[in-house]
Motif scaffolding. Structure first.
Motif, PDB file in Angstrom:
ATOM      1  N   PRO A 123       0.088  -8.336  -5.922  1.00  0.00           N
ATOM      2  CA  PRO A 123      -1.030  -7.411  -5.729  1.00  0.00           C
ATOM      3  C   PRO A 123      -0.829  -6.403  -4.600  1.00  0.00           C
ATOM      4  O   PRO A 123      -1.337  -5.284  -4.685  1.00  0.00           O
ATOM      5  CB  PRO A 123      -2.213  -8.333  -5.425  1.00  0.00           C
ATOM      6  CG  PRO A 123      -1.848  -9.630  -6.052  1.00  0.00           C
ATOM      7  CD  PRO A 123      -0.350  -9.735  -5.926  1.00  0.00           C
ATOM      8  N   LYS A 124      -0.086  -6.759  -3.590  1.00  0.00           N
ATOM      9  CA  LYS A 124       0.143  -5.809  -2.490  1.00  0.00           C
ATOM     10  C   LYS A 124       0.972  -4.622  -2.978  1.00  0.00           C
ATOM     11  O   LYS A 124       0.674  -3.470  -2.654  1.00  0.00           O
ATOM     12  CB  LYS A 124       0.814  -6.516  -1.317  1.00  0.00           C
ATOM     13  CG  LYS A 124      -0.058  -7.576  -0.675  1.00  0.00           C
ATOM     14  CD  LYS A 124       0.728  -8.322   0.405  1.00  0.00           C
ATOM     15  CE  LYS A 124       0.108  -9.622   0.749  1.00  0.00           C
ATOM     16  NZ  LYS A 124       0.406 -10.702  -0.197  1.00  0.00           N
ATOM     17  N   ASP A 125       1.994  -4.895  -3.767  1.00  0.00           N
ATOM     18  CA  ASP A 125       2.781  -3.805  -4.343  1.00  0.00           C
ATOM     19  C   ASP A 125       1.977  -3.050  -5.394  1.00  0.00           C
ATOM     20  O   ASP A 125       2.144  -1.840  -5.563  1.00  0.00           O
ATOM     21  CB  ASP A 125       4.093  -4.328  -4.941  1.00  0.00           C
ATOM     22  CG  ASP A 125       5.174  -4.544  -3.893  1.00  0.00           C
ATOM     23  OD1 ASP A 125       5.216  -3.788  -2.903  1.00  0.00           O
ATOM     24  OD2 ASP A 125       5.988  -5.468  -4.068  1.00  0.00           O
ATOM     25  N   LEU A 178      -9.844  -3.911  -4.039  1.00  0.00           N
ATOM     26  CA  LEU A 178     -10.530  -5.172  -3.734  1.00  0.00           C
ATOM     27  C   LEU A 178     -11.970  -5.188  -4.227  1.00  0.00           C
ATOM     28  O   LEU A 178     -12.533  -6.260  -4.461  1.00  0.00           O
ATOM     29  CB  LEU A 178     -10.456  -5.475  -2.240  1.00  0.00           C
ATOM     30  CG  LEU A 178      -9.057  -5.838  -1.737  1.00  0.00           C
ATOM     31  CD1 LEU A 178      -9.040  -5.987  -0.234  1.00  0.00           C
ATOM     32  CD2 LEU A 178      -8.538  -7.105  -2.420  1.00  0.00           C
ATOM     33  N   ASP A 179     -12.551  -4.022  -4.393  1.00  0.00           N
ATOM     34  CA  ASP A 179     -13.897  -3.949  -4.976  1.00  0.00           C
ATOM     35  C   ASP A 179     -13.861  -4.123  -6.490  1.00  0.00           C
ATOM     36  O   ASP A 179     -14.909  -4.173  -7.132  1.00  0.00           O
ATOM     37  CB  ASP A 179     -14.570  -2.611  -4.632  1.00  0.00           C
ATOM     38  CG  ASP A 179     -14.980  -2.519  -3.173  1.00  0.00           C
ATOM     39  OD1 ASP A 179     -15.044  -3.565  -2.492  1.00  0.00           O
ATOM     40  OD2 ASP A 179     -15.223  -1.384  -2.706  1.00  0.00           O
ATOM     41  N   THR A 191      -1.502  -2.046   6.263  1.00  0.00           N
ATOM     42  CA  THR A 191      -1.725  -2.541   7.623  1.00  0.00           C
ATOM     43  C   THR A 191      -1.857  -4.066   7.589  1.00  0.00           C
ATOM     44  O   THR A 191      -2.045  -4.670   6.517  1.00  0.00           O
ATOM     45  CB  THR A 191      -3.014  -1.958   8.226  1.00  0.00           C
ATOM     46  OG1 THR A 191      -4.134  -2.479   7.496  1.00  0.00           O
ATOM     47  CG2 THR A 191      -3.014  -0.427   8.184  1.00  0.00           C
ATOM     48  N   GLU A 192      -1.806  -4.675   8.738  1.00  0.00           N
ATOM     49  CA  GLU A 192      -1.981  -6.120   8.847  1.00  0.00           C
ATOM     50  C   GLU A 192      -3.348  -6.531   8.285  1.00  0.00           C
ATOM     51  O   GLU A 192      -3.471  -7.551   7.600  1.00  0.00           O
ATOM     52  CB  GLU A 192      -1.853  -6.535  10.318  1.00  0.00           C
ATOM     53  CG  GLU A 192      -1.540  -7.982  10.522  1.00  0.00           C
ATOM     54  CD  GLU A 192      -1.240  -8.284  11.987  1.00  0.00           C
ATOM     55  OE1 GLU A 192      -1.854  -9.239  12.489  1.00  0.00           O
ATOM     56  OE2 GLU A 192      -0.405  -7.592  12.599  1.00  0.00           O
ATOM     57  N   ARG A 227      -6.705  -8.995   3.876  1.00  0.00           N
ATOM     58  CA  ARG A 227      -7.754  -8.865   2.867  1.00  0.00           C
ATOM     59  C   ARG A 227      -7.221  -9.151   1.460  1.00  0.00           C
ATOM     60  O   ARG A 227      -7.879  -9.825   0.663  1.00  0.00           O
ATOM     61  CB  ARG A 227      -8.377  -7.472   2.935  1.00  0.00           C
ATOM     62  CG  ARG A 227      -9.158  -7.247   4.226  1.00  0.00           C
ATOM     63  CD  ARG A 227      -9.623  -5.813   4.379  1.00  0.00           C
ATOM     64  NE  ARG A 227     -10.474  -5.416   3.280  1.00  0.00           N
ATOM     65  CZ  ARG A 227     -10.561  -4.164   2.826  1.00  0.00           C
ATOM     66  NH1 ARG A 227      -9.855  -3.189   3.362  1.00  0.00           N
ATOM     67  NH2 ARG A 227     -11.358  -3.871   1.817  1.00  0.00           N
ATOM     68  N   ILE A 228      -6.032  -8.657   1.157  1.00  0.00           N
ATOM     69  CA  ILE A 228      -5.442  -8.914  -0.165  1.00  0.00           C
ATOM     70  C   ILE A 228      -5.047 -10.382  -0.283  1.00  0.00           C
ATOM     71  O   ILE A 228      -5.259 -11.010  -1.329  1.00  0.00           O
ATOM     72  CB  ILE A 228      -4.257  -7.963  -0.430  1.00  0.00           C
ATOM     73  CG1 ILE A 228      -4.761  -6.517  -0.486  1.00  0.00           C
ATOM     74  CG2 ILE A 228      -3.551  -8.343  -1.735  1.00  0.00           C
ATOM     75  CD1 ILE A 228      -3.668  -5.468  -0.467  1.00  0.00           C
TER      76      ILE A 228
END
Length: 173
Positions: free
Chosen positions: A4-6, A36-37, A143-144, A149-150
């Motif tokens: 999901p981050k990618d 994320l929403d 960002t960190e 959050r992800i």
């Protein structure tokens, strides 16, 4: 499936490239919020994964990850061929791996949506359908706080189902 981050990074660049259709001209943080929403195309990403993950034991469903394909494309091709009950020679596997490599697909107008760009819209100057194709590029963009959050979404929505992603790209990628 893809980490999901990618996915967020790819989505951000994709939507900015197709701003005429997406209406999106936001920052990476805006995209993380959007993602994320659950406001992505086709609904929340995790629901999309959940729906076909539930079908993974069906005889006509094959699931792999982008990370696995990047780690060992020939092995993935062999797995797909076995799933389809097709015999492939080593030579065929290597030819398919070449044709299906990110660098080759990026050059192929039918794979890289060049036809769409030419026929339907003006993409931003930097816009490309296929940008980098690397695993772990999120480390250069998020960002960190974005990552936390992800990760929380993955922990809440995906991990209970057994859906996990490689934390690190494979060596040499």
């Amino acid at each position: 499936m893809r980490n999901p981050k990618d996915v967020v990074v790819s989505l951000h660049h994709f939507m900015k490239s197709f701003v005429q259709i997406s209406g999106y001209d936001g920052t990476m943080l805006d995209c993380v919020d959007f993602f994320l929403d659950g406001n992505c195309m086709y609904g929340p990403y995790w629901k999309h994964l959940q729906q076909y993950w539930e079908l993974r034991h069906q005889p006509n469903v094959f699931i792999t990850t982008y990370e696995q394909m990047q780690r060992d494309l020939p092995a993935t091709i062999r797995s797909v061929a076995a799933f389809l009950e097709k015999r492939v020679t080593d030579e065929q596997v290597m030819q398919l791996a070449k044709w299906c490599s990110f660098s080759e697909m990026k050059k192929n107008p039918m794979a890289n949506y060049h036809w769409y760009k030419e026929n339907f819209m003006q993409m931003q100057k930097s816009g490309e359908m296929m940008r980098k194709g690397i695993v772990g590029d999120w480390k250069s963009h998020l960002t960190e706080e974005d990552v936390k959050r992800i990760d929380a979404m993955e922990e809440r929505e995906l991990k209970p189902l057994g859906i996990t992603f490689d934390a690190e790209p494979a060596a040499g990628l």
